[in-house]
Design a protein around this motif. Structure first.
Motif, PDB file in Angstrom:
ATOM      1  N   HIS A   1       0.744  -1.040  -0.127  1.00  0.00           N
ATOM      2  CA  HIS A   1      -0.087  -0.099  -0.059  1.00  0.00           C
ATOM      3  C   HIS A   1       0.902   1.156   0.254  1.00  0.00           C
ATOM      4  CE1 HIS A   1       0.778   0.501   4.270  1.00  0.00           C
ATOM      5  NE2 HIS A   1       0.375  -0.730   4.436  1.00  0.00           N
ATOM      6  N   GLU A   2       0.551   2.385   0.275  1.00  0.00           N
ATOM      7  CA  GLU A   2       1.091   3.645   0.015  1.00  0.00           C
ATOM      8  C   GLU A   2       2.391   3.704   0.914  1.00  0.00           C
ATOM      9  OE1 GLU A   2      -2.376   4.529   2.997  1.00  0.00           O
ATOM     10  OE2 GLU A   2      -1.870   3.458   1.085  1.00  0.00           O
ATOM     11  N   LEU A   3       2.346   2.998   2.033  1.00  0.00           N
ATOM     12  CA  LEU A   3       3.583   3.105   3.004  1.00  0.00           C
ATOM     13  C   LEU A   3       4.328   1.921   2.958  1.00  0.00           C
ATOM     14  CD1 LEU A   3       1.768   4.780   6.168  1.00  0.00           C
ATOM     15  CD2 LEU A   3       3.298   5.799   4.284  1.00  0.00           C
ATOM     16  N   ILE A   4       4.005   0.827   2.180  1.00  0.00           N
ATOM     17  CA  ILE A   4       4.923  -0.338   2.283  1.00  0.00           C
ATOM     18  C   ILE A   4       5.128  -0.757   0.643  1.00  0.00           C
ATOM     19  CG2 ILE A   4       4.950  -2.954   2.534  1.00  0.00           C
ATOM     20  CD1 ILE A   4       3.463  -2.432   4.915  1.00  0.00           C
ATOM     21  N   HIS A   5       6.410  -0.933   0.264  1.00  0.00           N
ATOM     22  CA  HIS A   5       6.824  -1.189  -0.856  1.00  0.00           C
ATOM     23  C   HIS A   5       7.721  -2.490  -1.168  1.00  0.00           C
ATOM     24  CE1 HIS A   5       5.404   3.081  -1.643  1.00  0.00           C
ATOM     25  NE2 HIS A   5       6.279   3.160  -0.595  1.00  0.00           N
ATOM     26  N   LEU A   6       7.296  -3.547  -1.770  1.00  0.00           N
ATOM     27  CA  LEU A   6       7.848  -4.773  -1.528  1.00  0.00           C
ATOM     28  C   LEU A   6       8.629  -4.813  -2.960  1.00  0.00           C
ATOM     29  CD1 LEU A   6       5.138  -6.817   0.234  1.00  0.00           C
ATOM     30  CD2 LEU A   6       6.956  -5.840   1.265  1.00  0.00           C
ATOM     31  N   HIS A   7       9.834  -5.514  -2.964  1.00  0.00           N
ATOM     32  CA  HIS A   7      10.622  -5.780  -3.944  1.00  0.00           C
ATOM     33  C   HIS A   7      11.159  -7.425  -3.689  1.00  0.00           C
ATOM     34  CE1 HIS A   7      10.761  -1.672  -5.307  1.00  0.00           C
ATOM     35  NE2 HIS A   7      10.829  -1.404  -4.082  1.00  0.00           N
ATOM     36  N   VAL A   8      11.216  -8.071  -5.092  1.00  0.00           N
ATOM     37  CA  VAL A   8      11.911  -9.380  -5.013  1.00  0.00           C
ATOM     38  C   VAL A   8      13.258  -9.164  -5.502  1.00  0.00           C
ATOM     39  CG1 VAL A   8      11.788 -11.507  -5.962  1.00  0.00           C
ATOM     40  CG2 VAL A   8       9.778 -10.641  -5.481  1.00  0.00           C
ATOM     41  N   GLY A   9      14.193  -9.653  -4.809  1.00  0.00           N
ATOM     42  CA  GLY A   9      15.575  -9.424  -5.292  1.00  0.00           C
ATOM     43  C   GLY A   9      16.529  -9.900  -4.038  1.00  0.00           C
ATOM     44  N   ASP A  10      17.853 -10.004  -4.560  1.00  0.00           N
ATOM     45  CA  ASP A  10      18.966 -10.011  -3.674  1.00  0.00           C
ATOM     46  C   ASP A  10      19.162  -8.825  -2.634  1.00  0.00           C
ATOM     47  OD1 ASP A  10      22.106  -9.673  -3.107  1.00  0.00           O
ATOM     48  OD2 ASP A  10      21.630 -11.764  -2.794  1.00  0.00           O
ATOM     49  N   GLY A  11      19.251  -8.802  -1.422  1.00  0.00           N
ATOM     50  CA  GLY A  11      19.173  -7.473  -0.592  1.00  0.00           C
ATOM     51  C   GLY A  11      20.456  -6.865  -1.046  1.00  0.00           C
ATOM     52  N   ILE A  12      21.769  -7.672  -0.877  1.00  0.00           N
ATOM     53  CA  ILE A  12      22.914  -6.944  -1.022  1.00  0.00           C
ATOM     54  C   ILE A  12      23.138  -6.259  -2.421  1.00  0.00           C
ATOM     55  CG2 ILE A  12      25.284  -7.478  -1.009  1.00  0.00           C
ATOM     56  CD1 ILE A  12      25.049  -9.639   0.879  1.00  0.00           C
ATOM     57  N   LYS A  13      22.366  -6.807  -3.529  1.00  0.00           N
ATOM     58  CA  LYS A  13      22.731  -6.264  -4.848  1.00  0.00           C
ATOM     59  C   LYS A  13      21.557  -5.006  -4.864  1.00  0.00           C
ATOM     60  CE  LYS A  13      22.305  -7.183  -9.674  1.00  0.00           C
ATOM     61  NZ  LYS A  13      21.376  -5.734  -9.906  1.00  0.00           N
ATOM     62  N   PHE A  14      20.417  -5.001  -4.210  1.00  0.00           N
ATOM     63  CA  PHE A  14      19.523  -4.013  -4.293  1.00  0.00           C
ATOM     64  C   PHE A  14      20.033  -2.667  -3.317  1.00  0.00           C
ATOM     65  CE2 PHE A  14      16.184  -1.759  -2.480  1.00  0.00           C
ATOM     66  CZ  PHE A  14      15.140  -1.684  -3.295  1.00  0.00           C
ATOM     67  N   LEU A  15      21.086  -3.069  -2.350  1.00  0.00           N
ATOM     68  CA  LEU A  15      21.551  -1.883  -1.574  1.00  0.00           C
ATOM     69  C   LEU A  15      22.505  -1.726  -2.468  1.00  0.00           C
ATOM     70  CD1 LEU A  15      21.587  -1.089   1.498  1.00  0.00           C
ATOM     71  CD2 LEU A  15      23.415  -2.375   1.852  1.00  0.00           C
ATOM     72  N   SER A  16      23.476  -2.178  -3.160  1.00  0.00           N
ATOM     73  CA  SER A  16      24.548  -1.553  -4.105  1.00  0.00           C
ATOM     74  C   SER A  16      23.879  -0.766  -5.113  1.00  0.00           C
ATOM     75  CB  SER A  16      25.257  -2.779  -4.700  1.00  0.00           C
ATOM     76  OG  SER A  16      26.133  -2.450  -5.736  1.00  0.00           O
ATOM     77  N   ASP A  17      22.886  -1.248  -5.929  1.00  0.00           N
ATOM     78  CA  ASP A  17      22.240  -0.505  -6.828  1.00  0.00           C
ATOM     79  C   ASP A  17      21.712   0.731  -6.292  1.00  0.00           C
ATOM     80  OD1 ASP A  17      22.714  -2.611  -8.650  1.00  0.00           O
ATOM     81  OD2 ASP A  17      21.002  -3.584  -8.568  1.00  0.00           O
ATOM     82  N   LEU A  18      20.972   0.603  -5.114  1.00  0.00           N
ATOM     83  CA  LEU A  18      20.575   2.057  -4.557  1.00  0.00           C
ATOM     84  C   LEU A  18      21.399   2.977  -4.406  1.00  0.00           C
ATOM     85  CD1 LEU A  18      17.665   2.640  -3.823  1.00  0.00           C
ATOM     86  CD2 LEU A  18      18.049   1.862  -1.532  1.00  0.00           C
ATOM     87  N   ALA A  19      22.628   2.520  -3.739  1.00  0.00           N
ATOM     88  CA  ALA A  19      23.713   3.534  -3.435  1.00  0.00           C
ATOM     89  C   ALA A  19      24.348   4.237  -4.615  1.00  0.00           C
ATOM     90  CB  ALA A  19      24.716   2.544  -2.784  1.00  0.00           C
ATOM     91  N   VAL A  20      24.358   3.710  -5.860  1.00  0.00           N
ATOM     92  CA  VAL A  20      24.944   4.130  -7.081  1.00  0.00           C
ATOM     93  C   VAL A  20      24.085   5.457  -7.361  1.00  0.00           C
ATOM     94  CG1 VAL A  20      25.310   3.972  -9.283  1.00  0.00           C
ATOM     95  CG2 VAL A  20      25.844   2.188  -7.670  1.00  0.00           C
ATOM     96  N   LYS A  21      22.856   5.121  -7.215  1.00  0.00           N
ATOM     97  CA  LYS A  21      21.670   6.330  -7.781  1.00  0.00           C
ATOM     98  C   LYS A  21      20.997   7.143  -6.690  1.00  0.00           C
ATOM     99  CE  LYS A  21      17.835   3.025  -8.067  1.00  0.00           C
ATOM    100  NZ  LYS A  21      17.017   2.325  -9.029  1.00  0.00           N
ATOM    101  N   VAL A  22      21.130   6.895  -5.305  1.00  0.00           N
ATOM    102  CA  VAL A  22      20.553   7.542  -4.329  1.00  0.00           C
ATOM    103  C   VAL A  22      20.755   9.033  -4.406  1.00  0.00           C
ATOM    104  CG1 VAL A  22      22.102   7.154  -2.396  1.00  0.00           C
ATOM    105  CG2 VAL A  22      19.588   7.576  -1.769  1.00  0.00           C
ATOM    106  N   ASP A  23      19.772   9.882  -3.887  1.00  0.00           N
ATOM    107  CA  ASP A  23      20.308  11.429  -3.780  1.00  0.00           C
ATOM    108  C   ASP A  23      19.588  11.551  -2.232  1.00  0.00           C
ATOM    109  OD1 ASP A  23      17.355  11.752  -3.847  1.00  0.00           O
ATOM    110  OD2 ASP A  23      17.561  12.216  -6.063  1.00  0.00           O
ATOM    111  N   GLY A  24      19.921  12.982  -2.039  1.00  0.00           N
ATOM    112  CA  GLY A  24      19.228  13.282  -0.679  1.00  0.00           C
ATOM    113  C   GLY A  24      17.781  12.814  -0.245  1.00  0.00           C
ATOM    114  N   ALA A  25      16.975  13.138  -1.092  1.00  0.00           N
ATOM    115  CA  ALA A  25      15.557  13.109  -0.910  1.00  0.00           C
ATOM    116  C   ALA A  25      15.268  11.520  -0.992  1.00  0.00           C
ATOM    117  CB  ALA A  25      14.613  13.645  -2.138  1.00  0.00           C
ATOM    118  N   GLU A  26      16.035  10.575  -1.337  1.00  0.00           N
ATOM    119  CA  GLU A  26      15.831   9.198  -1.375  1.00  0.00           C
ATOM    120  C   GLU A  26      16.464   8.442   0.011  1.00  0.00           C
ATOM    121  OE1 GLU A  26      16.903   8.262  -5.234  1.00  0.00           O
ATOM    122  OE2 GLU A  26      15.132   8.426  -6.134  1.00  0.00           O
ATOM    123  N   ARG A  27      17.242   9.124   0.698  1.00  0.00           N
ATOM    124  CA  ARG A  27      18.015   8.387   1.458  1.00  0.00           C
ATOM    125  C   ARG A  27      17.080   7.887   2.837  1.00  0.00           C
ATOM    126  NH1 ARG A  27      22.369  11.801   0.215  1.00  0.00           N
ATOM    127  NH2 ARG A  27      23.942  10.674  -0.668  1.00  0.00           N
TER     128      ARG A  27
END
Length: 443
Positions: free
Chosen positions: A291-317
């Motif tokens: 729902h609007e406050l829960i977002h679920l993703h299927v994937g490897d958590g460590i890879k998800f973390l790595s991909d997020l770190a590459v593109k994250v900006d201040g508003a998404e932290r």
């Protein structure tokens, strides 16, 4: 196929044999199931053998009916010597003797146990070796399997309702649990459930339940939430400035933690689970949903973390990153987090996606002191480290790492901290201790 008696004279690493024999003491003909498991690691010298009666009503439970379950019992045995052989005896025929009580006729199996004992135990011909009978104890009074299913990553899993022992005999305590076959004695998720209707029935299979998510009952989840308290003042300020708090949860399981953060603490939560079937189980049986406050993703958590770190900006932290990842291997036991997560590059990725006032909270099950020491050493990329050891079991330790310095615990009186106290036992908040980056406790 018949088994020659000489088969059991020697230990063969990881050999697993099951067979059935008649139960001559029963009032009618039925079979006893016998399982014999030899340890995967056999040391030279005196071998140690033990036996165990499978608890009544638990015969189909994975820990008593599978190789991986028996191996867990063998490796975790409390005997003085490491077990070389474990013999399990199962009698599934049970007879009613009143509400919520059962009995079965157990034959004298001493001759059988001696026949299944390695020949080396009889080197001293003057005495017959004493084979100890182990007792399996847990809080489960009764259980009812809701479904078994299989995921492409975690393998076979089981969803069950269980009734637990309660000191107050007038109150019955029920839980819904998720367990993985790869580690059958480890409960991955549990939530409290309550009967939908007034009932007289004693059987779980005949009862309807609804989820009760007012309280986290899984032992280490409350301490993980307690870990957020180190930045409670900063979170309070963000709330007052009109921001929605954000959390990332690596490892979802049944989703109890995600649901709690969203419903009780008003976090927007991103959850990452490696197995899509686990997410479907969480939605179907544990009330987790998008729902609007829960977002679920299927994937490897460590890879998800790595991909997020590459593109994250201040508003998404994120304000909080929760890590509940484990590495399960029946031959070595369970430990957490997996060694892959303990790499400096991964921890730097976790740091990168946190706000400057953010916190990383990790559920750990150290396989050794050196394992825990390595984790603390790698966490030096963070500013401050804390730990909660008083979890309520002897396995888990919650480790907390902050991106920047925090205020003294003694001065916390903010709104968010007071809200935490409504849901988290004070003992978990009080037992949090700051540690140095070498793992030494700072008083």
């Amino acid at each position: 196929m018949s088994i020659h008696p000489s088969t059991f004279e020697t230990i063969e690493p990881s050999r697993y044999i099951t067979f059935t024999i008649p139960n001559s003491s029963a009032s009618h003909d039925h079979l006893l199931r016998i399982a014999v498991l030899d340890s995967p690691t056999v040391t030279i010298g005196v071998v140690s053998t033990a036996a165990m009666w499978v608890p009544q009503g638990r015969e189909s439970d994975w820990i008593f009916s599978t190789f991986s379950g028996h191996l867990h019992l063998l490796l975790s045995s409390p005997t003085s010597l490491p077990l070389s052989r474990l013999i399990l005896i199962s009698d599934s025929q049970m007879h009613s003797c009143g509400p919520r009580q059962t009995f079965s006729v157990r034959p004298n199996v001493t001759p059988l146990i001696l026949a299944l004992t390695p020949k080396s135990a009889f080197l001293d011909s003057r005495e017959v070796p004493e084979i100890p009978f182990l007792t399996y104890e847990d809080e489960v009074v009764a259980g009812s399997i809701l479904e078994t299913c299989e995921g492409p990553c975690v393998g076979e899993m089981l969803i069950e309702n269980v009734e637990l022992m309660n000191d107050d005999s007038s109150v019955r305590e029920f839980r819904r649990r998720l367990r993985f076959k790869r580690m059958p004695n480890l409960v991955q998720t549990q939530m409290r459930i309550r009967p939908k209707h007034e009932f007289i029935c004693e059987e779980l299979d005949a009862m309807e339940f609804e989820l009760d998510d007012d309280k986290l009952v899984h032992p280490y989840l409350s301490p993980m939430v307690a870990g957020i308290s180190v930045i409670s003042t900063c979170l309070d300020e963000r709330i007052q400035d009109g921001f929605r708090l954000k959390a990332l949860c690596l490892g979802v399981g049944g989703g109890a933690l995600i649901g709690f953060l969203s419903k009780k603490l008003d976090f927007e939560v991103v959850g990452v689970e490696i197995d899509a079937v686990v997410l479907e189980v969480a939605k179907s049986y544990f009330g987790l949903g998008n729902h609007e406050l829960i977002h679920l993703h299927v994937g490897d958590g460590i890879k998800f973390l790595s991909d997020l770190a590459v593109k994250v900006d201040g508003a998404e932290r994120f304000d909080v990153v929760m890590v509940d990842l484990d590495s399960c291997d029946a031959s070595t036991g369970n430990y957490a987090p997996p060694v892959e997560f303990m790499q400096k590059s991964v921890l730097l990725d976790a740091r990168a996606i946190l706000r400057e006032t953010g916190v990383l909270v990790i559920n750990t099950i150290p396989s050794s002191e050196s394992f825990y020491g390595r984790l603390i050493s790698e966490l030096q990329v963070f500013e401050e480290l804390y730990e909660i050891i008083d979890i309520g079991n002897e396995e888990n330790i919650v480790v907390i790492a902050t991106k920047s310095r925090t205020e003294s615990f003694d001065t916390r009186s903010d709104t968010f901290f007071n809200k935490l106290k409504l849901y988290v036992p004070r003992s978990h908040l009080d037992s949090m201790r700051k540690i140095s980056k070498t793992g030494r406790l700072l008083l």
